[in-house]
Design an enzyme around this catalytic site. Structure first.
Site, PDB file in Angstrom:
ATOM      1  N   LEU A 138       0.583   3.595  -2.369  1.00  0.00           N
ATOM      2  CA  LEU A 138       1.014   3.482  -3.778  1.00  0.00           C
ATOM      3  C   LEU A 138       1.607   4.784  -4.321  1.00  0.00           C
ATOM      4  O   LEU A 138       1.125   5.870  -4.024  1.00  0.00           O
ATOM      5  CB  LEU A 138      -0.161   3.045  -4.659  1.00  0.00           C
ATOM      6  CG  LEU A 138      -0.775   1.686  -4.335  1.00  0.00           C
ATOM      7  CD1 LEU A 138      -1.827   1.322  -5.383  1.00  0.00           C
ATOM      8  CD2 LEU A 138       0.282   0.581  -4.250  1.00  0.00           C
ATOM      9  N   GLN A 195      15.199  -8.724  -1.624  1.00  0.00           N
ATOM     10  CA  GLN A 195      13.850  -9.306  -1.695  1.00  0.00           C
ATOM     11  C   GLN A 195      13.613  -9.934  -3.070  1.00  0.00           C
ATOM     12  O   GLN A 195      13.083 -11.047  -3.183  1.00  0.00           O
ATOM     13  CB  GLN A 195      12.813  -8.213  -1.420  1.00  0.00           C
ATOM     14  CG  GLN A 195      11.391  -8.642  -1.693  1.00  0.00           C
ATOM     15  CD  GLN A 195      10.382  -7.597  -1.279  1.00  0.00           C
ATOM     16  OE1 GLN A 195      10.003  -7.528  -0.115  1.00  0.00           O
ATOM     17  NE2 GLN A 195       9.944  -6.767  -2.203  1.00  0.00           N
ATOM     18  N   GLY A 213       0.837  -1.199   0.000  1.00  0.00           N
ATOM     19  CA  GLY A 213       0.000   0.000   0.000  1.00  0.00           C
ATOM     20  C   GLY A 213       0.870   1.246   0.000  1.00  0.00           C
ATOM     21  O   GLY A 213       2.089   1.164  -0.116  1.00  0.00           O
ATOM     22  N   GLN A 250       6.438  -8.357   8.346  1.00  0.00           N
ATOM     23  CA  GLN A 250       7.609  -7.661   7.806  1.00  0.00           C
ATOM     24  C   GLN A 250       8.010  -6.430   8.608  1.00  0.00           C
ATOM     25  O   GLN A 250       8.917  -5.701   8.210  1.00  0.00           O
ATOM     26  CB  GLN A 250       7.324  -7.217   6.367  1.00  0.00           C
ATOM     27  CG  GLN A 250       7.346  -8.341   5.377  1.00  0.00           C
ATOM     28  CD  GLN A 250       6.870  -7.895   4.009  1.00  0.00           C
ATOM     29  OE1 GLN A 250       5.841  -8.337   3.540  1.00  0.00           O
ATOM     30  NE2 GLN A 250       7.608  -7.015   3.353  1.00  0.00           N
ATOM     31  N   GLY A 281       6.491   4.529  -8.459  1.00  0.00           N
ATOM     32  CA  GLY A 281       7.313   3.312  -8.593  1.00  0.00           C
ATOM     33  C   GLY A 281       6.422   2.086  -8.711  1.00  0.00           C
ATOM     34  O   GLY A 281       6.626   1.218  -9.565  1.00  0.00           O
ATOM     35  N   HIS A 282       5.388   2.021  -7.859  1.00  0.00           N
ATOM     36  CA  HIS A 282       4.421   0.916  -7.960  1.00  0.00           C
ATOM     37  C   HIS A 282       3.719   0.952  -9.323  1.00  0.00           C
ATOM     38  O   HIS A 282       3.468  -0.092  -9.928  1.00  0.00           O
ATOM     39  CB  HIS A 282       3.351   1.037  -6.873  1.00  0.00           C
ATOM     40  CG  HIS A 282       3.866   0.901  -5.465  1.00  0.00           C
ATOM     41  ND1 HIS A 282       3.644   1.847  -4.502  1.00  0.00           N
ATOM     42  CD2 HIS A 282       4.578  -0.075  -4.867  1.00  0.00           C
ATOM     43  CE1 HIS A 282       4.190   1.454  -3.359  1.00  0.00           C
ATOM     44  NE2 HIS A 282       4.770   0.298  -3.551  1.00  0.00           N
ATOM     45  N   LYS A 340      14.767  -2.085  -6.517  1.00  0.00           N
ATOM     46  CA  LYS A 340      15.107  -1.239  -5.358  1.00  0.00           C
ATOM     47  C   LYS A 340      15.286  -2.111  -4.115  1.00  0.00           C
ATOM     48  O   LYS A 340      16.141  -1.853  -3.283  1.00  0.00           O
ATOM     49  CB  LYS A 340      13.988  -0.223  -5.138  1.00  0.00           C
ATOM     50  CG  LYS A 340      14.190   0.662  -3.938  1.00  0.00           C
ATOM     51  CD  LYS A 340      13.241   1.841  -3.991  1.00  0.00           C
ATOM     52  CE  LYS A 340      13.347   2.676  -2.756  1.00  0.00           C
ATOM     53  NZ  LYS A 340      12.701   2.030  -1.601  1.00  0.00           N
ATOM     54  N   ASP A 341      14.447  -3.136  -4.013  1.00  0.00           N
ATOM     55  CA  ASP A 341      14.567  -4.093  -2.902  1.00  0.00           C
ATOM     56  C   ASP A 341      15.266  -5.332  -3.456  1.00  0.00           C
ATOM     57  O   ASP A 341      14.657  -6.377  -3.670  1.00  0.00           O
ATOM     58  CB  ASP A 341      13.181  -4.423  -2.357  1.00  0.00           C
ATOM     59  CG  ASP A 341      12.498  -3.179  -1.838  1.00  0.00           C
ATOM     60  OD1 ASP A 341      12.996  -2.603  -0.859  1.00  0.00           O
ATOM     61  OD2 ASP A 341      11.483  -2.744  -2.416  1.00  0.00           O
TER      62      ASP A 341
HETATM   63  P1  AMP Z   1       6.305  -2.047  -1.262  1.00  0.00           P
HETATM   64  O1  AMP Z   1       4.866  -1.695  -1.219  1.00  0.00           O
HETATM   65  O2  AMP Z   1       7.207  -1.006  -0.696  1.00  0.00           O
HETATM   66  O3  AMP Z   1       6.596  -3.439  -0.767  1.00  0.00           O
HETATM   67  O4  AMP Z   1       6.674  -2.084  -2.814  1.00  0.00           O
HETATM   68  C1  AMP Z   1       6.003  -2.955  -3.683  1.00  0.00           C
HETATM   69  C2  AMP Z   1       6.901  -3.264  -4.848  1.00  0.00           C
HETATM   70  O5  AMP Z   1       7.245  -2.053  -5.526  1.00  0.00           O
HETATM   71  C3  AMP Z   1       8.216  -3.923  -4.415  1.00  0.00           C
HETATM   72  O6  AMP Z   1       8.521  -4.953  -5.329  1.00  0.00           O
HETATM   73  C4  AMP Z   1       9.200  -2.793  -4.510  1.00  0.00           C
HETATM   74  O7  AMP Z   1      10.522  -3.227  -4.771  1.00  0.00           O
HETATM   75  C5  AMP Z   1       8.653  -1.991  -5.674  1.00  0.00           C
HETATM   76  N1  AMP Z   1       9.109  -0.602  -5.618  1.00  0.00           N
HETATM   77  C6  AMP Z   1       9.121   0.204  -4.525  1.00  0.00           C
HETATM   78  N2  AMP Z   1       9.641   1.414  -4.830  1.00  0.00           N
HETATM   79  C7  AMP Z   1       9.971   1.364  -6.146  1.00  0.00           C
HETATM   80  C8  AMP Z   1      10.551   2.304  -7.061  1.00  0.00           C
HETATM   81  N3  AMP Z   1      10.902   3.534  -6.674  1.00  0.00           N
HETATM   82  N4  AMP Z   1      10.735   1.915  -8.343  1.00  0.00           N
HETATM   83  C9  AMP Z   1      10.371   0.660  -8.749  1.00  0.00           C
HETATM   84  N5  AMP Z   1       9.818  -0.269  -7.932  1.00  0.00           N
HETATM   85  C10 AMP Z   1       9.619   0.078  -6.650  1.00  0.00           C
END
Ligand code: AMP
Length: 310
Positions: free
Chosen positions: A33, A182, A31, A61, A36-37, A178-179
């Site tokens: 959002l 993971q 969430g 997490q 990047g998402h 970025k992760d």
């Molecule tokens: P999160 O909600 O933070 O777990 O992010 C969901 C997905 O979006 C994960 O696979 C992250 O690696 C990816 N993500 C987060 N930030 C970015 C970004 N700036 N650019 C590309 N993917 C991203």
């Protein structure tokens, strides 16, 4: 855009899509959002008939304080998903995903036991601590980078993604570079348990000022944001030194640390230079390399990753 909260309803929805022969792309998120998402969702849309996202703030997490403070606004998330033409949001309750955990605080107790025995090379799936299908990530994937400090974060990510894969049965699943740890762990997890699902890594999207998009960026003041950017500048400087021929990890790492230390608002939590394939550090930089930093700006934890393909 459809919204589904229960596993039962999701099963029916997915069975129908499968009957129709549709390909499914999944973007799992916590969430909050942001663009990047959206990049991951756009990629899923380009490559699949149907795009699903999950929005689930997974307590496994987080430590309790960070879980409670996570910035997310479901109404806003719905608007972002709709604007990106997502077909369905899977938005389950904690009870739905973890039916045998009695209360939310039980997740945080599990995190106190950080040094659990784990297999060196293999994922292990078991019912433990009231969690069904708890996935333990092998030591050779989890004790890398800052995973060494909090391996349970990755057990949590692997467990929830295992459950999401079981329910939503995507053909392709999209995660951010970025992760990076993971991404490596989930690629291996899928290969172990879901050989029909392809895990796809997507490059990091940055804002106009070059700060990597992150859900927590909304918590930063203008001054804090400027300080956070120094970490990216440090990673870029590291890349420059490597491309100019510097191969001593210690020298590059120190140069990066100096840049960050000049910013009083930033505290380094973890910073390292590792090989891209193994995520292990070595004294000499050779081949494709990852520069990674986890840091705090006034208590807000952020990370940044720079991949140097040589
Ligand atoms: P999160 O909600 O933070 O777990 O992010 C969901 C997905 O979006 C994960 O696979 C992250 O690696 C990816 N993500 C987060 N930030 C970015 C970004 N700036 N650019 C590309 N993917 C991203």
């Amino acid at each position: 855009m459809k919204m589904i909260e229960s596993v039962y309803q999701a099963n029916t929805y997915i069975a129908d899509l499968k009957n129709k022969g549709k390909t499914i792309g999944l973007v799992p998120t916590l969430g909050g959002l942001h663009s990047g998402h959206q990049l991951l969702m756009q990629k899923a849309r380009e490559e699949n008939d149907i795009t699903l996202i999950s929005i689930f703030l997974n307590p496994m997490q987080f430590r309790k304080k960070q879980f409670d403070a996570y910035p997310s606004d479901f109404e806003q998330d719905k608007r972002v998903a709709k604007a990106t033409q997502v077909d369905m949001i899977f938005h389950p309750t904690v009870k739905e995903m973890f039916p045998f955990v009695e209360q939310i605080d039980d997740f945080f107790k599990y995190q106190e036991n950080e040094l659990i025995d784990r297999d060196r090379e293999h994922f292990v799936r078991e019912d433990k601590n009231g969690i069904d299908n708890l996935i333990s990530v092998p030591a050779n994937l989890v004790y890398r980078l800052d995973g060494t400090m909090h391996p349970w974060v990755f057990d949590g990510a692997a467990t929830i993604v295992y459950k999401l894969f079981e329910v939503l049965q995507p053909h392709n699943a999209y995660f951010g570079e970025k992760d990076i740890q993971q991404l490596a762990i989930l690629t291996n997890m899928a290969a172990s348990y879901f050989p029909d699902i392809t895990v796809i890594g997507v490059p990091t999207l940055r804002d106009a000022d070059q700060l990597a998009f992150s859900s927590r960026n909304v918590l930063l003041s203008a001054e804090q944001r400027q300080s956070a950017l120094s970490v990216y500048h440090a990673l870029q400087h590291g890349e420059k030194l490597i491309r100019e021929g510097e191969s001593d990890t210690h020298i590059v790492l120190n140069a990066m640390k100096e840049i960050i230390k000049a910013q009083p608002l930033v505290q380094i939590d973890y910073i390292d230079i590792v090989e891209k394939g193994s995520l292990q550090s070595s004294k000499q930089i050779k081949g494709d390399t990852i520069l990674y930093a986890a840091f705090f700006v006034k208590g807000i934890r952020l990370t940044d990753t720079l991949i140097v393909d040589l």
